[in-house]
Design a protein around this motif. Structure first.
Motif, PDB file in Angstrom:
ATOM      1  N   THR A 178       3.655  -0.394   1.058  1.00 36.82           N
ATOM      2  CA  THR A 178       3.151   0.718   0.544  1.00 36.82           C
ATOM      3  C   THR A 178       3.062   1.279  -1.117  1.00 36.82           C
ATOM      4  O   THR A 178       3.993   0.345  -1.992  1.00 36.82           O
ATOM      5  CB  THR A 178       4.096   1.898   0.863  1.00 36.82           C
ATOM      6  N   ASP A 179       2.955   2.301  -1.407  1.00 36.83           N
ATOM      7  CA  ASP A 179       1.934   2.595  -2.548  1.00 36.83           C
ATOM      8  C   ASP A 179       2.759   1.235  -3.990  1.00 36.83           C
ATOM      9  O   ASP A 179       3.010   1.084  -4.644  1.00 36.83           O
ATOM     10  CB  ASP A 179       4.203   3.091  -3.394  1.00 36.83           C
ATOM     11  N   THR A 180       0.973   0.044  -3.685  1.00 30.76           N
ATOM     12  CA  THR A 180       0.898  -0.907  -4.402  1.00 30.76           C
ATOM     13  C   THR A 180       0.214  -0.398  -5.777  1.00 30.76           C
ATOM     14  O   THR A 180       0.530  -1.074  -6.686  1.00 30.76           O
ATOM     15  CB  THR A 180      -0.122  -0.517  -3.861  1.00 30.76           C
ATOM     16  N   HIS A 181      -0.133   1.294  -5.988  1.00 34.29           N
ATOM     17  CA  HIS A 181      -1.023   1.644  -7.074  1.00 34.29           C
ATOM     18  C   HIS A 181      -1.637   0.855  -7.755  1.00 34.29           C
ATOM     19  O   HIS A 181      -0.434   0.663  -9.072  1.00 34.29           O
ATOM     20  CB  HIS A 181       0.679   2.455  -7.784  1.00 34.29           C
ATOM     21  N   TYR A 182      -2.592   0.191  -7.182  1.00 33.13           N
ATOM     22  CA  TYR A 182      -2.885  -0.522  -8.034  1.00 33.13           C
ATOM     23  C   TYR A 182      -3.631   0.450  -8.984  1.00 33.13           C
ATOM     24  O   TYR A 182      -4.563   1.459  -9.324  1.00 33.13           O
ATOM     25  CB  TYR A 182      -4.326  -1.794  -7.391  1.00 33.13           C
ATOM     26  N   ARG A 189      -3.120 -10.500  -9.720  1.00 35.43           N
ATOM     27  CA  ARG A 189      -3.277 -11.748  -9.170  1.00 35.43           C
ATOM     28  C   ARG A 189      -1.781 -11.819  -8.848  1.00 35.43           C
ATOM     29  O   ARG A 189      -0.993 -12.182  -7.645  1.00 35.43           O
ATOM     30  CB  ARG A 189      -2.274 -12.952 -10.582  1.00 35.43           C
ATOM     31  N   TRP A 190      -1.315 -10.541  -9.101  1.00 38.53           N
ATOM     32  CA  TRP A 190       0.206  -9.690  -8.567  1.00 38.53           C
ATOM     33  C   TRP A 190      -0.051  -9.585  -7.375  1.00 38.53           C
ATOM     34  O   TRP A 190       1.233 -10.173  -6.192  1.00 38.53           O
ATOM     35  CB  TRP A 190       1.041  -8.170  -9.448  1.00 38.53           C
ATOM     36  N   SER A 191      -0.679  -8.814  -6.912  1.00 44.35           N
ATOM     37  CA  SER A 191      -1.491  -8.780  -5.690  1.00 44.35           C
ATOM     38  C   SER A 191      -1.796 -10.199  -4.458  1.00 44.35           C
ATOM     39  O   SER A 191      -1.345  -9.654  -3.370  1.00 44.35           O
ATOM     40  CB  SER A 191      -2.367  -7.940  -5.565  1.00 44.35           C
ATOM     41  N   ALA A 222     -11.091  -5.232  -7.536  1.00 43.14           N
ATOM     42  CA  ALA A 222     -10.729  -6.829  -7.233  1.00 43.14           C
ATOM     43  C   ALA A 222      -8.913  -6.539  -7.367  1.00 43.14           C
ATOM     44  O   ALA A 222      -8.135  -7.939  -7.139  1.00 43.14           O
ATOM     45  CB  ALA A 222     -11.189  -7.165  -8.352  1.00 43.14           C
ATOM     46  N   GLN A 223      -8.225  -5.491  -7.506  1.00 44.23           N
ATOM     47  CA  GLN A 223      -6.782  -6.052  -7.534  1.00 44.23           C
ATOM     48  C   GLN A 223      -6.552  -5.548  -5.863  1.00 44.23           C
ATOM     49  O   GLN A 223      -5.513  -6.187  -5.314  1.00 44.23           O
ATOM     50  CB  GLN A 223      -6.470  -4.626  -8.369  1.00 44.23           C
ATOM     51  N   ALA A 224      -7.344  -4.553  -5.192  1.00 45.66           N
ATOM     52  CA  ALA A 224      -7.190  -4.579  -4.122  1.00 45.66           C
ATOM     53  C   ALA A 224      -7.723  -5.700  -3.273  1.00 45.66           C
ATOM     54  O   ALA A 224      -6.825  -5.808  -1.796  1.00 45.66           O
ATOM     55  CB  ALA A 224      -7.714  -2.994  -3.270  1.00 45.66           C
ATOM     56  N   ALA A 225      -8.521  -6.595  -3.054  1.00 45.21           N
ATOM     57  CA  ALA A 225      -9.020  -7.948  -2.588  1.00 45.21           C
ATOM     58  C   ALA A 225      -8.696  -8.645  -1.820  1.00 45.21           C
ATOM     59  O   ALA A 225      -7.998  -8.611  -0.740  1.00 45.21           O
ATOM     60  CB  ALA A 225     -10.169  -8.520  -3.520  1.00 45.21           C
TER      61      ALA A 225
END
Length: 406
Positions: A178-182, A189-191, A222-225
């Motif tokens: 939860t609360d990944t906040h990209y 890369r962290w994702s 791109a961060q959520a992919a």
């Protein structure tokens, strides 16, 4: 996993009246920056240190620059144009000023008192010791807090016994992120690494309880992919958080659907295992209705419409404060995020004003349990101080089965 509720929310839940606290909080953006910069300026430069004039003037100029620059950078960075570089500057200054403010207040009182009781130095010496101590502690916490915020979260594992859970569901593995906040800081890369760790947990059900990103789905795609690579034997489910409603919430619902997640917008699905069934329901965030988006609102009756009332219910709701409605409806377990565990100590004390819990498992009423995650990412300031992020593995236990590791 069987979908049993294709209907969308109806207009049946009353709006909550804005509390006196929420009206007061409207003035915080005006008052807070002044306090965050003025108090450390006084403690470090003007409370008995007697620095040479050039040092005093240079230090004062830096504090004034922070006071003026931080709000401007945040407004420009998080405004309509979303200038990410300015957002990073503003967010970093916000986190740094909060830590500096906190330890200026604490050490100016506690350390001065300790030095006085120990008979160490005179007025000016003690004041300068406090100044260097504040700067040293702040520097250490900023470096450590940044590393904590940017690392892949540790897994927090706990068994949760649900009295109504059937024996066939004993050992069901539920992973909560939860609360990944990209956001402005690119964390693609962290994702990927977070999703890789989730996939090692062999989850039956993976849940995301909102606040995916700060920005539109198009901008943060791109961060959520990597969320599309998350694996679960039964389902991946998602509910909106308040931050989705700052930037085109429907775009995030559509993207999560595209990535293979089941958006539980005031609806439910059934998780069947070993001849027993668990209702997995979700509601929009409590701020959804005020967003003005058609059909978006937190509607628990709609989420449970058609569900057998004798079956246990796992509810996804972004904010812990939804627990009052959940407990009144006899929900067995609510999963939430939103609080970040305070993110930067001692902010959790302010979070408690608005939320019933900050982190961990708690009981509400006779039946209902609430698990509040400290969050997987971070919002705004890229720091976590005494509030570590987490990926949560909840193993559901039935009192009707013998408890043994799966």
């Amino acid at each position: 996993m069987t979908d049993t509720s294709n209907t969308r929310p109806a207009d049946s839940e009353a709006r909550e009246r804005p509390s006196r606290l929420h009206r007061l909080m409207r003035f915080i953006p005006l008052i807070a920056p002044v306090l965050l910069w003025a108090v450390p300026c006084w403690v470090l430069l003007y409370s008995g240190q007697h620095w040479p004039l050039p040092v005093t003037l240079a230090g004062t100029a830096l504090f004034v620059l922070g006071l003026v620059g931080m709000p401007l950078a945040m407004v420009r960075g998080h405004g309509r144009r979303q200038q990410d570089r300015l957002a990073i500057v503003g967010d970093t200054l916000l986190g740094a000023s909060w830590i500096l403010f906190t330890w200026s207040v604490l050490l100016s009182v506690l350390l001065r008192l300790a030095l006085a009781l120990a008979g160490v130095g005179e007025g000016q010496d003690r004041a300068r010791i406090v100044t260097w101590a504040v700067l040293g502690v702040t520097a250490v916490l900023l470096a450590w807090g940044y590393a904590e915020a940017r690392r892949v979260p540790r897994v927090r594992r706990l068994d949760v016994q649900l009295p109504r859970l059937g024996a066939g569901l004993d050992g069901t593995r539920v992973v909560l992120i939860t609360d990944t906040h990209y956001g402005p800081l690119d964390r693609a890369r962290w994702s990927e690494r977070v999703c890789e760790k989730v996939n090692t947990l062999e989850a039956d059900l993976v849940c995301h309880t909102g606040d995916i990103a700060d920005g539109t789905a198009e901008r943060r795609r791109a961060q959520a992919a990597p969320l599309g690579t998350v694996e679960a034997t039964r389902a991946r489910v998602y509910v909106t958080g308040n931050h989705e409603y700052y930037r085109e919430a429907q775009g995030w619902v559509d993207l999560m659907d595209e990535l293979g997640w089941e958006p539980l917008r005031n609806r439910h699905v059934l998780l069947e295992r070993g001849g027993d069934t668990l209702v997995v329901a979700g509601v929009d965030d409590v701020t959804a209705e005020s967003s003005g988006l058609a059909g978006h609102r937190a509607h628990l009756d709609g989420a449970l419409d058609g569900a057998d009332p004798e079956l246990p219910v796992l509810l996804l709701a972004h904010q812990p404060k939804f627990i009052d409605r959940a407990a009144a409806a006899g929900i067995d377990l609510q999963l939430s995020g939103h609080t970040h565990g305070g993110q930067i100590w001692p902010f959790h004390h302010l979070v408690r004003i608005d939320q019933p819990t900050v982190a961990g498992l708690s009981r509400h009423g006779d039946r209902t349990l609430l698990y509040t995650s400290r969050g997987t990412g971070f919002w705004g300031p890229p720091f976590r101080v005494f509030a570590p992020s987490e990926i949560t593995l909840l193993v559901l236990r039935s009192p009707q089965a013998s408890v043994s590791p799966r």
